[in-house]
Design a protein around this motif. Structure first.
Motif, PDB file in Angstrom:
ATOM      1  N   THR A   1       0.840  -1.152  -0.138  1.00 39.32           N
ATOM      2  CA  THR A   1      -0.145   0.062   0.169  1.00 39.32           C
ATOM      3  C   THR A   1       0.941   1.196   0.062  1.00 39.32           C
ATOM      4  O   THR A   1       1.743   1.622   0.848  1.00 39.32           O
ATOM      5  CB  THR A   1      -0.746   0.121   1.230  1.00 39.32           C
ATOM      6  N   CYS A   2       0.569   2.226  -0.869  1.00 41.32           N
ATOM      7  CA  CYS A   2       1.348   3.221  -0.778  1.00 41.32           C
ATOM      8  C   CYS A   2       1.256   4.203   0.392  1.00 41.32           C
ATOM      9  O   CYS A   2       0.182   4.402   1.061  1.00 41.32           O
ATOM     10  CB  CYS A   2       0.801   4.434  -1.880  1.00 41.32           C
ATOM     11  N   LYS A   3       2.550   4.472   1.032  1.00 39.23           N
ATOM     12  CA  LYS A   3       2.515   5.294   2.257  1.00 39.23           C
ATOM     13  C   LYS A   3       1.781   6.685   2.098  1.00 39.23           C
ATOM     14  O   LYS A   3       1.844   7.349   3.372  1.00 39.23           O
ATOM     15  CB  LYS A   3       3.955   5.187   2.714  1.00 39.23           C
ATOM     16  N   PHE A   4       1.810   7.140   0.994  1.00 43.89           N
ATOM     17  CA  PHE A   4       1.477   8.569   0.802  1.00 43.89           C
ATOM     18  C   PHE A   4      -0.049   8.885   0.733  1.00 43.89           C
ATOM     19  O   PHE A   4      -0.864   9.541   1.390  1.00 43.89           O
ATOM     20  CB  PHE A   4       1.935   9.428  -0.390  1.00 43.89           C
ATOM     21  N   CYS A   5      -0.843   8.001  -0.317  1.00 46.70           N
ATOM     22  CA  CYS A   5      -2.143   8.087  -0.496  1.00 46.70           C
ATOM     23  C   CYS A   5      -2.853   7.107   0.463  1.00 46.70           C
ATOM     24  O   CYS A   5      -4.138   7.240   0.590  1.00 46.70           O
ATOM     25  CB  CYS A   5      -2.517   7.789  -1.959  1.00 46.70           C
ATOM     26  N   GLY A   6      -2.329   6.097   0.901  1.00 41.99           N
ATOM     27  CA  GLY A   6      -2.805   5.084   1.558  1.00 41.99           C
ATOM     28  C   GLY A   6      -4.001   4.465   0.689  1.00 41.99           C
ATOM     29  O   GLY A   6      -4.696   3.391   1.578  1.00 41.99           O
ATOM     30  N   LYS A   7      -4.089   4.303  -0.560  1.00 42.79           N
ATOM     31  CA  LYS A   7      -4.913   3.488  -1.388  1.00 42.79           C
ATOM     32  C   LYS A   7      -4.255   2.726  -2.389  1.00 42.79           C
ATOM     33  O   LYS A   7      -4.673   1.628  -2.680  1.00 42.79           O
ATOM     34  CB  LYS A   7      -6.085   4.582  -1.945  1.00 42.79           C
ATOM     35  N   GLY A   8      -3.449   3.535  -3.089  1.00 39.62           N
ATOM     36  CA  GLY A   8      -2.834   2.720  -4.223  1.00 39.62           C
ATOM     37  C   GLY A   8      -1.844   1.434  -4.061  1.00 39.62           C
ATOM     38  O   GLY A   8      -1.407   1.553  -2.578  1.00 39.62           O
ATOM     39  N   LEU A   9      -1.531   0.687  -4.981  1.00 34.68           N
ATOM     40  CA  LEU A   9      -0.625  -0.383  -4.516  1.00 34.68           C
ATOM     41  C   LEU A   9       0.605  -0.149  -5.427  1.00 34.68           C
ATOM     42  O   LEU A   9       0.659   0.081  -6.607  1.00 34.68           O
ATOM     43  CB  LEU A   9      -1.225  -1.812  -5.003  1.00 34.68           C
ATOM     44  N   MET A  10       1.854  -0.390  -4.723  1.00 32.14           N
ATOM     45  CA  MET A  10       3.101   0.006  -5.545  1.00 32.14           C
ATOM     46  C   MET A  10       3.481  -1.517  -6.063  1.00 32.14           C
ATOM     47  O   MET A  10       3.827  -2.440  -5.064  1.00 32.14           O
ATOM     48  CB  MET A  10       4.204   0.258  -4.397  1.00 32.14           C
ATOM     49  N   LEU A  11       3.392  -1.788  -6.965  1.00 27.45           N
ATOM     50  CA  LEU A  11       3.733  -2.895  -7.936  1.00 27.45           C
ATOM     51  C   LEU A  11       4.830  -2.855  -8.674  1.00 27.45           C
ATOM     52  O   LEU A  11       5.332  -1.896  -9.302  1.00 27.45           O
ATOM     53  CB  LEU A  11       2.627  -3.547  -8.713  1.00 27.45           C
ATOM     54  N   PRO A  12       5.827  -4.037  -8.925  1.00 26.09           N
ATOM     55  CA  PRO A  12       6.828  -3.749  -9.772  1.00 26.09           C
ATOM     56  C   PRO A  12       6.539  -3.866 -11.188  1.00 26.09           C
ATOM     57  O   PRO A  12       5.489  -4.757 -11.524  1.00 26.09           O
ATOM     58  CB  PRO A  12       7.722  -5.115  -9.480  1.00 26.09           C
ATOM     59  N   VAL A  13       7.110  -2.796 -12.008  1.00 29.26           N
ATOM     60  CA  VAL A  13       6.616  -2.913 -13.489  1.00 29.26           C
ATOM     61  C   VAL A  13       7.721  -3.501 -14.243  1.00 29.26           C
ATOM     62  O   VAL A  13       7.608  -4.085 -15.197  1.00 29.26           O
ATOM     63  CB  VAL A  13       6.670  -1.300 -13.587  1.00 29.26           C
ATOM     64  N   ARG A  14       9.255  -3.363 -14.006  1.00 26.63           N
ATOM     65  CA  ARG A  14       9.963  -3.421 -14.761  1.00 26.63           C
ATOM     66  C   ARG A  14      11.525  -3.877 -13.926  1.00 26.63           C
ATOM     67  O   ARG A  14      11.580  -3.146 -13.058  1.00 26.63           O
ATOM     68  CB  ARG A  14      10.284  -2.796 -16.018  1.00 26.63           C
ATOM     69  N   GLU A  15      12.035  -4.896 -14.310  1.00 25.71           N
ATOM     70  CA  GLU A  15      13.432  -5.133 -13.689  1.00 25.71           C
ATOM     71  C   GLU A  15      14.507  -4.817 -14.438  1.00 25.71           C
ATOM     72  O   GLU A  15      14.491  -5.390 -15.846  1.00 25.71           O
ATOM     73  CB  GLU A  15      13.402  -6.665 -12.871  1.00 25.71           C
ATOM     74  N   PHE A  16      15.571  -4.501 -14.028  1.00 22.55           N
ATOM     75  CA  PHE A  16      16.886  -4.186 -14.767  1.00 22.55           C
ATOM     76  C   PHE A  16      17.943  -4.977 -14.220  1.00 22.55           C
ATOM     77  O   PHE A  16      18.193  -5.011 -12.954  1.00 22.55           O
ATOM     78  CB  PHE A  16      17.367  -2.771 -14.619  1.00 22.55           C
ATOM     79  N   GLY A  17      18.599  -5.848 -15.197  1.00 21.28           N
ATOM     80  CA  GLY A  17      19.614  -6.516 -15.048  1.00 21.28           C
ATOM     81  C   GLY A  17      20.919  -5.662 -14.687  1.00 21.28           C
ATOM     82  O   GLY A  17      20.958  -4.616 -14.779  1.00 21.28           O
TER      83      GLY A  17
END
Length: 277
Positions: free
Chosen positions: A237-253
């Motif tokens: 859960t986003c610590k700023f808005c308290g609603k949205g979810l922080m999800l990984p979008v892309r990983e860099f090698g």
């Protein structure tokens, strides 16, 4: 050698998995391997398959296995040496003397029935797979230049003691157990190997288990997190808005060579453009 002993003493295919363990209680080098071996073998015949169980008090002759393992190990080292495939540190390693010392000593292969049920045994060896050298709970104090931790002294009836090391020595010991790149800590052979999956299924059938292999349960992060924390809060859960979810979008090698230079230049101009705008 274990597969050969399985054929000789049990008359069929055994399965075994090995876990390499490199450290002792004080993180000193203590290289040895733990094996889990099936208590029997899958025997094939013209009429089908059967299971030949091992005795509860005997699997293989440990003394013979120890001596044969020593001799074969030293023979393979000598073969690498003769074929010029052994790293002798530019001749600094006296291979002949090393082999003579190795062949003159008794090597230990210890065989015993499991002290616990199979679940406990797998849990015990599983600790060696995902942990290295020392767990956090054993560290009791951090000084300016020292680390103090608990250990069990096996030479003194397993008494719990404290050891204090300089921080550089502590780090050196810890990192000495990090495996080289591409080196694995666990290997599977015989019926435990993926190449004999069909034979493993036949072994399950003759032992009264379902022919189909059980599906491997996939670990879900959120369920695992709630279980170990005892909280129903979603850590994403986003610590700023308290609603949205922080999800990984892309990983860099890892980035090396000219790609590193390219990304650095691209990052510089992107930041310069942003500042200018």
């Amino acid at each position: 050698m274990l597969k050969e002993f399985g054929q000789k003493y049990l008359g069929g295919d055994i399965g075994f998995s090995l876990v390499m363990h490199t450290w002792g209680q004080t993180m000193q080098e203590h290289l040895h391997i733990h094996f889990i071996v099936t208590g029997g073998a899958l025997v094939s015949s013209p009429t089908g398959y059967s299971w030949n169980p091992a005795s509860h008090k005997f699997l293989f002759p440990a003394l013979l296995l120890s001596n044969m393992f020593r001799n074969r190990f030293c023979f393979e080292i000598a073969k690498l040496w003769v074929d010029d495939k052994l790293n002798t540190n530019d001749g600094a390693l006296d291979v002949q003397d090393m082999l003579q010392q190795g062949l003159s000593k008794n090597w230990e292969v210890y065989i015993q029935p499991p002290l616990y049920d199979k679940e406990k045994l797998l849990e015990y060896l599983g600790r060696y797979i995902f942990r290295i050298a020392i767990s956090n709970h054993r560290i009791v104090a951090l000084g300016k230049d020292t680390v103090t931790f608990k250990y069990f002294d096996n030479r003194d009836d397993g008494k719990e003691k404290l050891m204090t090391l300089h921080v550089f020595e502590f780090i050196r010991r810890f990192l000495s157990h990090v495996l080289p790149d591409g080196f694995v800590r666990v290997r599977h052979f015989g019926l435990h190997n993926a190449g004999l999956r069909l034979k493993l299924q036949h072994a399950r059938r003759v032992l009264g288990e379902p022919f189909e292999l059980p599906a491997i349960l996939k670990l879900k992060f959120l369920d695992w997190f709630k279980k170990i924390t005892g909280s129903d809060d979603d850590p994403r859960t986003c610590k700023f808005c308290g609603k949205g979810l922080m999800l990984p979008v892309r990983e860099f090698g890892p980035v090396f060579g000219w790609r590193l230079f390219f990304h650095a230049v691209l990052g510089f101009f992107s930041s310069w453009k942003l500042a200018f705008t």
